[in-house]
Write an enzyme that holds these catalytic residues in place. Sequence first.
Site, short mmCIF file in Angstrom:
data_model
loop_
_atom_site.label_atom_id
_atom_site.label_comp_id
_atom_site.label_asym_id
_atom_site.label_seq_id
_atom_site.Cartn_x
_atom_site.Cartn_y
_atom_site.Cartn_z
N ALA A 122 15.28 32.67 -22.10
CA ALA A 122 15.25 33.58 -21.15
C ALA A 122 16.42 34.12 -21.27
CB ALA A 122 15.50 32.83 -19.85
N SER A 123 17.34 34.09 -21.92
CA SER A 123 18.69 34.73 -22.30
C SER A 123 18.50 35.94 -23.28
CB SER A 123 19.80 33.92 -22.77
OG SER A 123 20.78 34.45 -23.40
N LEU A 124 18.77 37.13 -22.88
CA LEU A 124 18.97 38.34 -23.77
C LEU A 124 19.94 38.19 -24.75
CD1 LEU A 124 18.60 41.76 -21.65
CD2 LEU A 124 16.95 40.39 -22.91
N ARG A 125 21.16 37.70 -24.63
CA ARG A 125 22.21 37.31 -25.50
C ARG A 125 21.65 36.45 -26.63
NH1 ARG A 125 25.16 32.95 -26.50
NH2 ARG A 125 24.27 31.96 -24.52
N ARG A 126 20.91 35.50 -26.22
CA ARG A 126 20.25 34.41 -27.31
C ARG A 126 19.04 34.92 -28.12
NH1 ARG A 126 20.32 29.62 -22.86
NH2 ARG A 126 22.35 28.57 -23.44
N CYS A 153 22.79 40.16 -16.49
CA CYS A 153 21.48 39.69 -17.37
C CYS A 153 20.67 40.58 -18.00
CB CYS A 153 20.60 38.78 -16.48
SG CYS A 153 21.50 37.06 -16.14
N VAL A 204 16.14 23.50 -16.93
CA VAL A 204 16.00 23.03 -18.53
C VAL A 204 14.68 22.07 -18.48
CG1 VAL A 204 17.20 21.18 -19.84
CG2 VAL A 204 18.72 22.98 -18.50
N GLN A 205 14.33 21.48 -17.58
CA GLN A 205 13.37 20.44 -17.62
C GLN A 205 12.09 21.29 -17.78
OE1 GLN A 205 15.84 20.05 -15.47
NE2 GLN A 205 16.46 18.19 -16.58
N LYS A 252 28.52 31.21 -15.63
CA LYS A 252 27.92 32.42 -16.46
C LYS A 252 26.64 33.00 -15.61
CE LYS A 252 24.40 29.09 -18.74
NZ LYS A 252 23.18 29.69 -18.07
N ASP A 253 26.30 32.53 -14.57
CA ASP A 253 25.43 33.19 -13.36
C ASP A 253 26.16 34.00 -12.54
OD1 ASP A 253 23.41 31.64 -14.62
OD2 ASP A 253 23.42 29.94 -13.09
N SER A 298 17.83 22.53 -9.03
CA SER A 298 17.61 21.97 -10.21
C SER A 298 18.52 20.70 -10.43
CB SER A 298 17.82 22.85 -11.25
OG SER A 298 19.12 23.23 -11.64
N ARG A 300 11.81 24.08 -19.27
CA ARG A 300 11.58 24.79 -20.75
C ARG A 300 11.31 23.89 -21.72
NH1 ARG A 300 17.05 28.28 -20.68
NH2 ARG A 300 17.53 27.36 -18.60
N ARG A 307 11.24 31.13 -19.22
CA ARG A 307 11.96 30.89 -17.91
C ARG A 307 11.97 29.63 -17.27
NH1 ARG A 307 12.85 34.83 -14.28
NH2 ARG A 307 13.92 33.16 -13.34
#
Length: 311
Positions: free
Chosen positions: A130-134, A244, A154-155, A85-86, A13, A157, A151
């Site tokens: 895509a983030s469960l936290r967010r 995740c 960045v581009q 974070k991954d 990416s 999304r 999912r």
Amino acid sequence: MSDTKIRIGTRGSQLALAQASEVRARLMAAHDLPEDAFSIDVISTSGDRILDRPLSEVGGKGLFTKEIEAALLDDRIDLAVHSSKDMATGLPDGLEISAFLPREDVRDVFIGRAAKTIAELPEGATIGSASLRRQAMLKRMRPDLDVIIFRGNVQTRLRKLEEGQADGTLLAMAGLNRMDMQHLATEILDPEVFPPAPGQGAICIESRIGDERVKRLVEAISDRPTTIALTAERAFLAELDGSCRTPIAAHARIAGDGTLSLHGVILTPDGSEMHETRREGVVEDAELIGRLAGRTVLEAAGPGFFDGWAG
């Protein structure tokens, strides 16, 4: 240094390539090496290919790293560059995180099509993430919002946002900064109110245990404050067996007097229940601080908190 090219493995990416290029630039400066002393080898990961399902359904964090780690183990690359974070808390046998670069901005940002802030969104507005936290934190802030899976890189999304698939999305400020796209943020979220994912904003380098050549190479660019902070955050994550599949946030900081503080949070996916803790101590106890924080929130949540949805 050897005349052999130093092979840097990365996802393909735009953000991943920017991160790999930053590692290369820092290594060039630290060791007075030319650009052609390195190759940047793009490796396609399952996380990049599987875009029609939530990560929690198809394997979690490892989807963004396992093919790159396989290349490391097979000696097809010399070091791997990841978004911290991954990274899962348990690495494959024979591999280690050998360096963290100086941390970028840890904050999340909101990018809205019409409304510029989350508070200004109309009732029932759609937010893609895509983030469960967010997702969980958004639902806690605004239970009326329709939070959907977004999912892709960045581009991808941003393209979905432009196409009208959602009224807004959340991204990491660090990624936008690294791609010189920070102007797209319509609201920067306070990390005290909307804490980041463990490791957010930090680039890490993974390598083979025992590869002294690479160890000497990367130790020159490793950042001690970031290493300390992420030691605490990853210990918090490890205590919770986080991935995740679990909405977990953690943010560690070092104060001017050298004190390390950690803010840790766990939530249910619907945001209805949240438990948080704040702990501090000396930097030498970073791992202990993280583990104790993890135990504290687990005790507060009670047995079975993750049952049925943690995967």
